[in-house]
Enzyme design. Structure first.
Site, PDB file in Angstrom:
ATOM      1  N   ASP A   1     -12.049 -20.059  20.379  1.00 20.55           N
ATOM      2  CA  ASP A   1     -10.979 -20.567  21.242  1.00 20.55           C
ATOM      3  C   ASP A   1     -11.440 -20.847  22.670  1.00 20.55           C
ATOM      4  O   ASP A   1     -10.606 -21.125  23.548  1.00 20.55           O
ATOM      5  CB  ASP A   1      -9.788 -19.599  21.233  1.00 20.55           C
ATOM      6  CG  ASP A   1      -9.005 -19.721  19.934  1.00 20.55           C
ATOM      7  OD1 ASP A   1      -8.969 -20.816  19.355  1.00 20.55           O
ATOM      8  OD2 ASP A   1      -8.427 -18.709  19.498  1.00 20.55           O
TER       9      ASP A   1
ATOM     10  N   ASP B   1      -6.731 -23.576  13.566  1.00 19.95           N
ATOM     11  CA  ASP B   1      -6.579 -23.742  15.014  1.00 19.95           C
ATOM     12  C   ASP B   1      -7.809 -24.405  15.641  1.00 19.95           C
ATOM     13  O   ASP B   1      -7.719 -25.064  16.675  1.00 19.95           O
ATOM     14  CB  ASP B   1      -6.360 -22.387  15.701  1.00 19.95           C
ATOM     15  CG  ASP B   1      -5.457 -21.444  14.920  1.00 19.95           C
ATOM     16  OD1 ASP B   1      -5.468 -21.516  13.670  1.00 19.95           O
ATOM     17  OD2 ASP B   1      -4.765 -20.635  15.541  1.00 19.95           O
TER      18      ASP B   1
HETATM   19  N1  GLY Z   1      -4.562 -19.662  17.844  1.00 20.80           N
HETATM   20  C1  GLY Z   1      -3.683 -18.622  17.436  1.00 20.80           C
HETATM   21  C2  GLY Z   1      -2.266 -19.001  17.452  1.00 20.80           C
HETATM   22  O1  GLY Z   1      -1.876 -20.148  17.356  1.00 20.80           O
HETATM   23  O2  GLY Z   1      -1.459 -18.086  17.572  1.00 20.80           O
END
Ligand code: GLY
Length: 375
Positions: free
Chosen positions: A94, A151
């Site tokens: 992320d 994600d």
């Molecule tokens: N990337 C984790 C979420 O969308 O909660």
């Protein structure tokens, strides 16, 4: 342009001008608003994956208004985020969300050389998570060497940006290998997708598809669907490749078919019918993806995506936006995860506000295009 859009934008500016002062006074990176104050990330301090959304929103508002207060607040938080490079262990795939919207936005809007270097540093960390058997590894931990999650489609934008900046095709090559693996291993025939795939970390073969933040294994977590919709749309924009556009269309079709009657979005499209569990972050993110998809395809098909985006945004504004004087967040009824109410259920969570503001900026023609490889 519909009148509510300008009104909502003006109110968002007013709310977050106050919010920027409050967050600086609290000295935190806001994760959610609880009435008149902000609350920081629920886990992992400033390494938590959502840290880029607050500065990203400040940069979007700065791009639209030129107000220095937004820029100063984005810079304050950037200092906190770049310190996290040194913790390393807690950072994961992320870094795309975290740094494209903070240092990346800073460089894009001001040309700051250090911000460019920091963003390239983040891209190199993301590239370093690539397993040459064919996927980007999501999280640290010895037991999670094969985990990849949907994600990540959003994080690939950082790699496309880095190839564009450096003219080094390695970053983009990794992004495409991962996007192709996602098309093969995550997507189902009906246009839905799973949240997590565990690959063999020595073989690259998909081994398991456990449940993630949605209702159950095999169900359809709506925010994951929004990540896929917007993520494949961005891959199509950033590469020009038709296969990503086709995938984005399929993800969009499935999402649009599952929007609630009132225009809001269930937390999981397969959740029990008598369960009232909404996630407005999913609706706001999907609206951004649909607006970009509409621009990309144009014509009557584009109109369909645009109308769906407007339906989502109007519902968010009419039914779930808190414009009251004292409160510091906009969207209510955001849900972090189906089975983990501790991380927030039916509350304000600020990355929902980020996507709502990004959508307003797109509609008003000021979007800072923070996910795009090229200006
Ligand atoms: N990337 C984790 C979420 O969308 O909660």
């Amino acid at each position: 342009m519909e009148k509510w859009i300008d009104e909502a934008f003006a109110r968002a500016c007013e709310k977050f001008a106050r919010g920027a002062r409050k967050a600086a006074e609290q000295g935190i990176i806001p994760y959610m608003a609880d009435g008149g104050h902000y609350v920081g990330a629920p886990f992992d301090g400033n390494s938590w994956w959502t840290g880029g959304f607050w500065p990203g929103m400040m940069w979007q508002l700065y791009a639209a208004t030129g107000e220095e207060g937004f820029r100063e607040e984005a810079r304050r938080v950037e200092e906190l985020l770049t310190r996290e490079f040194r913790t390393f262990d807690l950072l994961n795939h992320d870094v795309g969300f975290m740094y494209l919207l903070s240092t990346g936005a800073h460089y894009r809007l001001t040309g700051d050389a250090q911000a460019r270097t920091d963003t390239l540093h983040a891209a190199t960390l993301l590239a370093g998570r690539f397993n040459p058997v064919g996927f980007i590894r999501a999280w640290p931990g010895e037991d999670r060497t094969g985990y990849a999650i949907i994600d990540c489609m959003m994080n690939l934008c950082l790699l496309h940006w880095a190839s564009e900046q450096t003219k080094d095709p390695r970053f983009e090559a990794i992004a495409k290998i991962h996007a192709d693996a996602t098309m093969r291993a995550f997507l189902r025939g009906d246009g839905s997708r799973c949240h997590i795939v565990i690959f063999g970390s020595k073989t690259g073969k998909p081994l398991e598809r456990p449940g993630g933040q949605g209702y159950a294994p095999g169900s359809s977590w709506s925010r994951g669907q929004a990540w896929a919709l917007y993520g494949f749309t961005l891959s199509a924009i950033n590469t020009g490749e038709a296969r990503y556009l086709d995938t984005a269309r399929r993800c969009a079709k499935y999402f649009m078919a599952n929007i609630r009657e009132d225009g809001l979005t269930d937390c999981d499209f397969c959740q029990p019918k008598d369960e009232e569990r909404i996630d407005n972050i999913a609706g706001a993110c999907a609206a951004c993806g649909l607006l970009e998809l509409a621009n990309l395809v144009g014509g009557q098909e584009g109109e369909t995506y645009r109308e769906a985006a407007m339906r989502l945004l109007r519902a968010l504004n009419d039914l779930c936006a808190d414009w009251s004087e004292g409160s510091l967040g906009i969207l209510q009824k955001c849900t972090a995860s189906y089975h983990n109410d501790g991380a927030g259920r039916h509350v304000n969570i600020l990355y929902g506000d980020y996507f709502f503001v990004e959508a307003l900026c797109k509609l008003r023609g000021t979007d800072a295009r923070l996910w795009m490889a090229r200006a």
